[in-house]
Scaffold this motif. Structure first.
Motif, PDB file in Angstrom:
ATOM      1  N   LEU A 189     -15.258   6.639   7.379  1.00 30.92           N
ATOM      2  CA  LEU A 189     -14.515   5.419   7.640  1.00 30.92           C
ATOM      3  C   LEU A 189     -15.422   4.208   7.514  1.00 30.92           C
ATOM      4  CD1 LEU A 189     -12.259   6.357  10.697  1.00 30.92           C
ATOM      5  CD2 LEU A 189     -11.518   5.885   8.364  1.00 30.92           C
ATOM      6  N   THR A 190     -14.894   3.163   6.899  1.00 29.49           N
ATOM      7  CA  THR A 190     -15.631   1.914   6.824  1.00 29.49           C
ATOM      8  C   THR A 190     -15.522   1.169   8.138  1.00 29.49           C
ATOM      9  OG1 THR A 190     -13.736   0.602   6.126  1.00 29.49           O
ATOM     10  CG2 THR A 190     -14.951   1.756   4.401  1.00 29.49           C
ATOM     11  N   PRO A 191     -16.351   0.156   8.363  1.00 28.87           N
ATOM     12  CA  PRO A 191     -16.059  -0.819   9.416  1.00 28.87           C
ATOM     13  C   PRO A 191     -14.784  -1.573   9.046  1.00 28.87           C
ATOM     14  CG  PRO A 191     -18.337  -0.985   8.646  1.00 28.87           C
ATOM     15  CD  PRO A 191     -17.607  -0.120   7.665  1.00 28.87           C
ATOM     16  N   VAL A 192     -14.378  -2.507   9.875  1.00 28.43           N
ATOM     17  CA  VAL A 192     -13.179  -3.297   9.607  1.00 28.43           C
ATOM     18  C   VAL A 192     -13.394  -4.123   8.341  1.00 28.43           C
ATOM     19  CG1 VAL A 192     -11.669  -5.110  10.474  1.00 28.43           C
ATOM     20  CG2 VAL A 192     -12.562  -3.378  12.031  1.00 28.43           C
ATOM     21  N   ILE A 193     -12.502  -3.975   7.370  1.00 29.22           N
ATOM     22  CA  ILE A 193     -12.653  -4.683   6.089  1.00 29.22           C
ATOM     23  C   ILE A 193     -11.518  -5.685   5.840  1.00 29.22           C
ATOM     24  CG2 ILE A 193     -14.146  -3.048   4.881  1.00 29.22           C
ATOM     25  CD1 ILE A 193     -10.370  -2.920   4.498  1.00 29.22           C
ATOM     26  N   ALA A 194     -10.536  -5.747   6.775  1.00 24.55           N
ATOM     27  CA  ALA A 194      -9.466  -6.739   6.652  1.00 24.55           C
ATOM     28  C   ALA A 194      -8.838  -6.943   8.025  1.00 24.55           C
ATOM     29  CB  ALA A 194      -8.413  -6.300   5.638  1.00 24.55           C
ATOM     30  N   THR A 195      -8.389  -8.179   8.303  1.00 20.18           N
ATOM     31  CA  THR A 195      -7.741  -8.485   9.575  1.00 20.18           C
ATOM     32  C   THR A 195      -6.516  -9.362   9.324  1.00 20.18           C
ATOM     33  OG1 THR A 195      -9.099 -10.456   9.946  1.00 20.18           O
ATOM     34  CG2 THR A 195      -9.911  -8.368  10.871  1.00 20.18           C
TER      35      THR A 195
END
Length: 749
Positions: free
Chosen positions: A315-321
């Motif tokens: 899993l990536t870190p957060v890449i969109a919010t």
């Protein structure tokens, strides 16, 4: 492949299920040797001969219940065990699997059979620890039906942890003529121990054993087939050459080019999106992510040069919010995944979408009580007046109706992909209320309808931020007026239970079972007080009813509903029975005595007719039930299985000279008459208001008369046999003054 479902199972809960069992360690902490098997014999294949019992050389078989010890690179072995109920093979003689794109050349395959303790296949590494990753190709088919598009696997780790997963088989292929033209299912199964969770939600420490359920294609000798190929343990081979990086879900399912949506309520916090990335190649690499221009999700920063091993999903870190306080609607951006160390691997892209929904706004018509003939309505408000607005839907999860009412199916609901039903924006769901009057007394009847519901997306999917909803309740009330008489037609082979009953405030009468043998009219009419008999008197608890058939003789069940307030003081409720007035002697007697069997099959049941039918009645009304009868004191029902028409009531009956009401006219009654003569009406056999010589003459004429059993006509000895009387199924009223039990002095019912 994508995980279809996930749950934990008990380790030994598979005794009657078919599985493939892979054990890659008998000890730990050492990691298992990397290994890759094509199930091909000889130097050009896996380097050894895939044959359990060589000689005979070249058969390449593995019998049921046996183990094949497959060598690894360092000289250790992996045990492969077959419990499929049939011989399995390592060759190219499979029929269906080769029609898929996943199985070619030699493979491990078999035709599993049912009937054993368990149908399973097993392989294990006995010395080198446990596995972190496993990959293999799988295909199966079953004659007569399409194969299941998913494969179920159970995992165990060295510490006793257990996990269960189901993997999608998304390669649907024609299985071939031997399978009747039906489809098989195949796929590549990618397994990462770090993504497996036990029943406590904890990840497994590694894969010590793995069981794959092949029971969906097991038969009793028919045509069912599975095949396994290109087994890779700890990324020891079999992956895509080089490195191959792509966005994925569920531990490796490639979603390049797809749109992945998240449904969220407006105003429920910041939406944060991360992304699983998979490298299914044979080489490790690094990857980076970016949000393509033109989207409207916020960019909090991207991954740049993150390492990813061969066969790994991470899993990536957060890449969109997205701020959920924005107006409802659809917001999306394209996520680009780049393989930094392999220019030959093209960038892969997935669209990440957030669908913000305004809350459900419901209007329901539950402000006043509803009744039979009314409708319940649930309306979800229109969407907000701005472009692209979305409103959440309201899913009906359960419906409960209490009282003598039924509710039709709702119309106006939308059925979603998951099979759930919900009210979308600007829609109204309605359902009709019916009142079930048969067997009910006149008066006001109440009930409720309760609907459990929850908020979902406008298309019926899970909605982040939705909170539990309060139940919707409609109060029901219906006034049932008197129905004192009715004649209704009934068709041949139609149930008598379809006929309307009759009712007043103290009595309701209905036919509740039986089938008419011919087309005819059936009449019910509530009359006044029942007639008095020549020799017996009925202590009654209900009105009387005249029942007539155009074609008498059919078997039917007659049920009376009575009120506790209307029970005579001298009458025990548990002793109630249906009575009929026999016009020949001009007397009351038990209703079942008018049956064609004379009541010989009489058997008292303490409970309602439905309970009788489900137990002693065997589930279906037939001639063996004739003359069965009972009383349900909890619901105030008395019933009997009859085949004659007459005038009926409910109560008890006794002889007029049975002054002490013990069921027999004898010496004790004479003693009572002597005490009452000229003093009171306690021994009043002719109901003229006194106890005199005429009542003594009545005692002489009735001396020796007794209330008898229906079947055995047993005498009731005086003076103390009331308990035996009840146990034998007799009806004997309790002692009471004649003025209280005489039909002529009974209040009208």
């Amino acid at each position: 492949m994508g995980i279809h479902i996930a749950r934990s199972v008990t380790r030994y809960g598979w005794s009657v299920v078919a599985f493939l069992f892979l054990v890659v360690s008998a000890g730990h902490p050492a990691r298992a040797q990397q290994a890759f098997y094509t199930f091909t014999s000889g130097p050009t294949g896996d380097g050894f001969v895939w044959d359990f019992d060589q000689p005979p050389f070249g058969l390449n078989d593995l019998p049921d219940g046996e183990t094949f010890f497959a060598p690894t690179d360092n000289g250790d072995v992996i045990n492969i065990e077959n419990f499929s109920g049939n011989v399995t093979f390592f060759d190219t003689q499979y029929q269906a699997a080769g029609n898929s794109t996943h199985i070619d050349a030699e493979a491990w395959w078999g035709n599993p059979l049912t009937g054993g303790n368990e149908v399973s296949i097993s392989f294990s590494n006995t010395t080198n620890g446990f596995a972190d990753t496993i990959q293999f190709d799988f295909a199966w088919a079953l004659a007569g039906q399409n194969a299941d598009p998913f494969l179920e696997i159970t995992f165990f780790d060295p510490d006793g942890g257990e996990a269960y997963e189901s993997y999608d088989l998304d390669d649907i292929f024609p299985a071939g003529g031997a399978f009747g033209g039906f489809d098989g299912a195949a796929g590549t199964i990618d397994i990462d121990a770090s993504l497996l969770l036990d029943d406590l939600g904890e990840p497994l420490s590694g894969i010590e054993s793995m069981m794959i359920d092949v029971s969906p294609v097991a038969t009793l000798g028919g045509t069912g087939e599975f095949a396994i190929d290109n087994l890779s343990i700890n990324a020891g081979g079999g992956g895509v050459p080089g490195s191959n990086v792509f966005p994925s879900v569920n531990g490796g399912t490639d979603i390049s080019g797809a749109i992945i949506s998240r449904n969220q309520l407006v105003g429920t916090g910041m939406v944060r999106i991360n992304q699983e990335i998979t490298n299914n190649g044979t080489d490790s690499t690094t990857y980076s992510t970016s949000l393509a221009p033109g989207g409207n999700l916020a960019d909090p920063g991207q991954v740049n040069g993150a390492p990813i091993d061969s066969g790994q999903s991470m899993l990536t870190p957060v890449i969109a919010t997205l701020d959920s306080n924005l107006p409802s609607g659809t917001y999306a951006s394209d996520l680009v995944v780049t393989n930094n160390l392999n220019p030959a691997d093209p960038d892969n892209q997935v669209t990440r979408e957030v669908r913000l929904h305004d809350p459900v706004v419901l209007t329901v018509n539950n402000s006043t009580p509803l009744g039979g003939g009314d409708q319940v309505t649930i309306t979800n408000a229109n969407v907000e007046p701005h472009a692209g607005a979305l409103r959440a839907a309201d899913e009906i999860s359960s419906i409960q109706v209490i009282g003598p009412f039924t509710l039709s199916e709702f119309t106006g609901l939308t059925t979603g992909f998951l099979g759930n039903e919900f009210v979308t924006a600007s829609s109204t769901a309605t359902a009709n209320i019916s009142f079930q009057s048969n067997g009910l007394l006149s008066g006001i009847h109440q009930g409720t309808i309760t609907v459990e519901h929850q908020h979902v997306s406008d298309t019926g999917f899970y909605l982040a931020g939705a909170t539990p909803q309060t139940s919707i309740v409609w109060n029901l009330q219906h006034t049932l007026t008197d129905m004192l008489a009715g004649t209704a037609p009934i068709a041949a082979d139609e149930s008598f239970a379809n006929l309307p009953g009759v009712n007043n405030p103290t009595t309701a009468i209905a036919l509740i079972d039986g089938v008419s043998s011919s087309s005819q009219d059936v009449s019910l009419q509530i009359t006044g007080a029942p007639p008095s008999g020549n020799q017996t008197v009925a202590s009654v608890a209900t009105s009387t009813v005249d029942l007539s058939f155009d074609s008498p003789g059919d078997l039917y069940v007659l049920q009376f509903t009575y009120t506790d307030a209307n029970l005579p003081a001298d009458l025990d409720e548990s002793d109630l029975q249906l009575l009929y007035f026999d016009p020949v002697p001009g007397d009351w007697t038990l209703a079942i005595r008018g049956n064609s069997d004379g009541g010989a099959g009489g058997a008292m049941f303490a409970g309602g007719y439905a309970d009788y039918l489900d137990t002693l009645g065997g589930g279906v009304l037939d001639t063996s039930d004739l003359s069965a009868y009972g009383v349900d004191t909890a619901n105030n029902h008395a019933w009997a299985v009859l085949d004659h028409a007459s005038q009926f009531t409910v109560g008890q009956f006794f002889f007029t000279a049975d002054f002490n009401r013990d069921g027999t006219v004898g010496s004790l009654d004479l003693a009572q008459w002597k005490n009452d003569a000229g003093q009171s009406a306690g021994s009043d056999a002719d109901f003229d208001g006194d106890s005199d010589g005429n009542d003594f003459l009545a005692w002489q004429r009735q001396l020796g008369s007794q209330v008898t059993t229906v079947a055995a006509q047993m005498a009731i000895p005086e003076p103390a046999s009331w308990v035996l009387l009840l146990l034998a199924g007799l009806l004997a009223p309790k002692t009471c003054p004649a003025s209280e039990t005489s039909i002529v002095n009974r209040r009208d019912l």
